[in-house]
Design a protein around this motif. Structure first.
Motif, short mmCIF file in Angstrom:
data_model
loop_
_atom_site.label_atom_id
_atom_site.label_comp_id
_atom_site.label_asym_id
_atom_site.label_seq_id
_atom_site.Cartn_x
_atom_site.Cartn_y
_atom_site.Cartn_z
N GLN A 46 20.06 -18.32 1.88
CA GLN A 46 20.92 -17.02 2.01
C GLN A 46 20.62 -16.17 0.76
N GLU A 47 20.60 -16.90 -0.56
CA GLU A 47 20.34 -16.17 -1.83
C GLU A 47 18.74 -16.29 -2.11
N LEU A 48 17.99 -15.25 -1.62
CA LEU A 48 16.55 -15.20 -1.61
C LEU A 48 16.00 -15.64 -3.14
N ALA A 49 14.97 -16.32 -2.79
CA ALA A 49 14.29 -16.95 -4.05
C ALA A 49 12.96 -16.31 -4.64
N LEU A 50 12.97 -14.89 -4.56
CA LEU A 50 11.79 -14.22 -5.17
C LEU A 50 12.03 -13.81 -6.70
N LEU B 74 10.51 -9.06 -10.51
CA LEU B 74 9.37 -8.13 -11.45
C LEU B 74 7.92 -8.61 -11.32
N LEU B 75 7.80 -9.63 -10.11
CA LEU B 75 6.34 -10.12 -9.85
C LEU B 75 6.00 -9.33 -8.61
N SER B 76 4.74 -9.10 -8.37
CA SER B 76 4.27 -8.42 -7.05
C SER B 76 4.53 -9.28 -5.87
N ILE B 77 4.48 -8.80 -4.52
CA ILE B 77 4.59 -9.56 -3.38
C ILE B 77 3.58 -10.66 -3.41
N ALA B 78 2.21 -10.34 -3.69
CA ALA B 78 1.21 -11.42 -3.64
C ALA B 78 1.64 -12.45 -4.52
N GLU C 274 3.58 -2.79 3.20
CA GLU C 274 3.46 -2.61 1.55
C GLU C 274 2.01 -3.10 1.02
N SER C 275 2.04 -2.58 -0.16
CA SER C 275 0.61 -3.21 -0.78
C SER C 275 0.98 -4.56 -1.43
N PRO C 276 -0.16 -5.48 -1.41
CA PRO C 276 0.40 -6.67 -2.18
C PRO C 276 0.74 -6.56 -3.57
N ALA C 277 0.40 -5.53 -4.13
CA ALA C 277 0.67 -5.49 -5.56
C ALA C 277 2.22 -4.84 -5.82
N THR C 278 2.74 -4.51 -4.71
CA THR C 278 4.21 -3.74 -4.80
C THR C 278 5.18 -4.88 -5.68
N LYS C 279 5.86 -4.30 -6.43
CA LYS C 279 6.95 -5.22 -7.17
C LYS C 279 7.84 -5.60 -6.16
N VAL C 280 8.46 -6.69 -5.94
CA VAL C 280 9.58 -7.10 -5.17
C VAL C 280 10.88 -6.24 -5.37
N GLU C 281 11.39 -5.83 -6.46
CA GLU C 281 12.28 -5.28 -6.91
C GLU C 281 12.30 -3.68 -6.36
N ARG C 282 11.23 -3.42 -5.57
CA ARG C 282 11.46 -2.09 -5.19
C ARG C 282 11.53 -2.17 -3.66
N LEU C 283 11.66 -3.39 -3.19
CA LEU C 283 11.72 -3.52 -1.75
C LEU C 283 13.27 -3.63 -1.33
N GLY C 284 13.73 -3.28 -0.19
CA GLY C 284 15.20 -3.58 0.25
C GLY C 284 15.29 -4.92 0.60
N VAL C 285 16.37 -5.27 0.91
CA VAL C 285 17.01 -6.67 1.27
C VAL C 285 16.18 -7.15 2.60
N GLY C 286 15.95 -6.22 3.55
CA GLY C 286 15.32 -6.55 4.86
C GLY C 286 13.91 -6.83 4.43
N LYS C 287 13.12 -5.93 3.68
CA LYS C 287 11.86 -6.26 3.41
C LYS C 287 11.79 -7.51 2.64
N VAL D 72 9.28 -10.73 3.26
CA VAL D 72 8.58 -11.37 2.24
C VAL D 72 8.68 -13.00 2.19
N GLU D 73 10.04 -13.39 2.15
CA GLU D 73 10.20 -14.67 2.14
C GLU D 73 9.56 -15.50 3.49
N ILE D 74 9.69 -14.89 4.56
CA ILE D 74 9.08 -15.56 5.69
C ILE D 74 7.59 -15.43 5.71
N ALA D 75 6.98 -14.43 5.17
CA ALA D 75 5.48 -14.49 4.84
C ALA D 75 5.08 -15.36 3.86
#
Length: 506
Positions: A88-92, A95-99, A134-147, A151-154
């Motif tokens: 439930q608490e996402l483990a992302l 400050l790192l990118s999606i990739a 989104e670009s793979p270089a996008t930082k996770v902090e810029r994404l909403g909770v839904g996105k 990312v967790e599922i990806a």
């Protein structure tokens, strides 16, 4: 369908608590299997056993996977077998990118050197599978909770998942994000991925689940075949709580008195972007004994309004007036807001409402320490007495008030937050998503607490994304959109259709 997973007579104990008592679970390959139960029933504990968080030897019973005995010594062992859990608490890492997040600990490297071109190519493939542009270089902090959830599922797909475990995946999502996530789970099923989903949202369970297992008080009580189409929410609830709950909301006598709380011409600007006004000239009031709702879509400004009123905890360049029982109230600091008779139950109980490393006793008295102190010295005995009193009154399920709050279920954590603010004896209680992530039984108990407060002549403001909850509990509902109040409805006037029409026609 062949059986992919079988958990047989799983028993797990903690000091003073039997969390699981001979629980059994069977999951067929390619199905979506829902696991439901009240907070503290043992659902998350069972999944932590399955994913290796609680390793083999720390529990009794047997796990069979693909017909073979499974003995896991950690999460890395379960992931090697294609068993992936998304908590439930996402483990992302924000400050790192999606990739970088997708392949953290599973880097695409040759000779110890990360192959970024291959990493980004593979990330793009995975993002397409979950519907993210989104670009793979996008930082996770810029994404909403839904996105972030996508990312967790990806990330799970990058590890060649066979059995995907999702713990309350839609608890913090908007309606549209929730629907998109459920559609993705169904799409993964079509691709052969087996899923176990833990959720309190029974309408979502009925929509996607093939099989439903109900756990109550650490024991498995029923397994229901949802594919027959005859499983009702009332049937699921009855198995969850052990009693019939035909009424989801307790009866309450609507009896409003004099105006107890009033906000006039409230304006708030964004804390980081001073030119951006978030709350626009909002005015509202609450009468003694009244439950007033604030409805609106996510992002409409409801939480920002509440936090800015309570000690100016959010925003800058705030203007407007607050009155409590007809007198001007200074709410410019949290301590002053408390002294003025306000309390605020945040929507984020773990980050903002509780000190997780502290005990139930310490958390309950935190907002009113002078009441358990003598000449400035904290009385541990008095603190314990207060905590014991609220443990009984709020039905907090724990063997002792010396239990750390982090070890409680979500529903019991919420009761601790409520206890903390009730001990502060507020005149007005602002509740922000008070039942998010908790089961129907605990919800009913919290609704009863709200009714008791109204009987005592307190004022209650309820912010909720669940319209049935607002309609079932509130005497009046203000509708908010883009930082403004766009309508006010009495209980008799209010309906989901009326509320939505006010939002979309604003």
């Amino acid at each position: 369908m062949p059986t992919l997973l079988e958990m047989q007579s799983i028993t797990k104990t903690f000091p003073g608590v039997r969390a699981l008592d001979e629980v059994s679970l069977k999951v067929e390959e390619g199905e979506i299997h829902a696991l439901v139960g009240e907070n503290g029933a043992g659902k998350s504990t069972l999944m932590k056993v399955l994913s290796g968080v609680y390793p083999h030897g720390t529990y009794e019973g047997e796990i069979l996977y693909d017909g073979e005995a499974l003995a896991l010594n950690g999460i890395s062992d379960s992931e090697k077998r294609g068993i992936i859990i998304i908590h439930q608490e996402l483990a992302l890492v924000p400050l790192l990118s999606i990739a970088e997040n997708l392949f953290l600990g599973n880097e695409r490297a040759t000779g110890g050197v990360i192959q970024w071109q291959e990493t980004f190519r593979r990330t793009e493939e995975l993002l397409r599978k979950v519907g993210l542009k989104e670009s793979p270089a996008t930082k996770v902090e810029r994404l909403g909770v839904g996105k972030q959830q996508l990312v967790e599922i990806a990330k799970a797909l990058s590890k060649e998942v066979r059995l995907l475990i999702l713990d309350e995946p839609t608890a913090a999502l908007s309606e549209s994000d929730s629907q998109a996530l459920l559609d993705l789970i169904l799409e993964l099923k079509a691709q052969g991925v087996t899923s176990i989903i833990i959720s309190h949202k029974l309408n979502e369970i009925r929509r996607i689940a093939d099989t439903i297992t109900v756990i109550r008080d650490g024991s498995s009580v029923s397994t229901l075949d949802a594919r027959t189409g005859g499983i009702t929410e009332d049937r699921i609830v009855r198995d969850m709580v052990g009693r019939d709950m035909s009424a989801r909301y307790p009866d309450r006598e609507r009896r409003a008195g004099e105006t107890i709380f009033e906000v006039k011409n409230w304006n708030v600007f964004h804390p980081e972007h001073a030119e951006r006004q978030v709350i626009h000239d909002v005015s509202f009031n609450v009468r003694a004994g009244e439950v007033v709702g604030i409805a609106g879509l996510m992002g409409s400004g409801r939480t920002e309004l509440a936090m800015s009123i309570f000690g100016r905890s959010w925003g800058q360049n705030i203007s407007g007036e607050v009155f409590v029982r007809g007198q001007p109230a200074d709410t410019s600091k949290v301590a002053r807001a408390i002294d003025a008779g306000l309390a605020y139950v945040t929507e984020d109980r773990k980050e903002l409402g509780l000190v997780l490393e502290d005990t139930i006793r310490q958390n309950i008295t935190l907002a009113n320490l002078p009441a358990v102190s003598r000449t400035g010295i904290l009385s541990s005995g008095e603190e314990t007495n207060v905590a014991e009193r609220y443990k009984r009154a709020m039905n907090i399920r724990t063997p002792t008030v010396f239990q750390k709050v982090m070890n409680l279920s979500g529903g019991n954590q919420q009761k601790v937050v409520l206890s903390k603010w009730l001990f502060a004896s507020p005149e007005v209680l602002i509740l922000d998503e008070p039942t998010r992530g908790i089961d129907v039984g605990a919800k009913f108990e919290i609704y009863g607490i709200i009714n008791d407060l109204s009987k005592q002549g307190k004022g209650v403001v309820m912010i909720s994304s669940e319209m049935p909850e607002l309609l079932g509990m509130c005497d009046r509902i203000y509708v908010m959109n883009e930082g403004e109040f766009v309508g006010e409805l009495s209980a008799d006037e209010a309906s989901q259709e009326r509320i939505m029409s006010l939002i979309v026609t604003d």
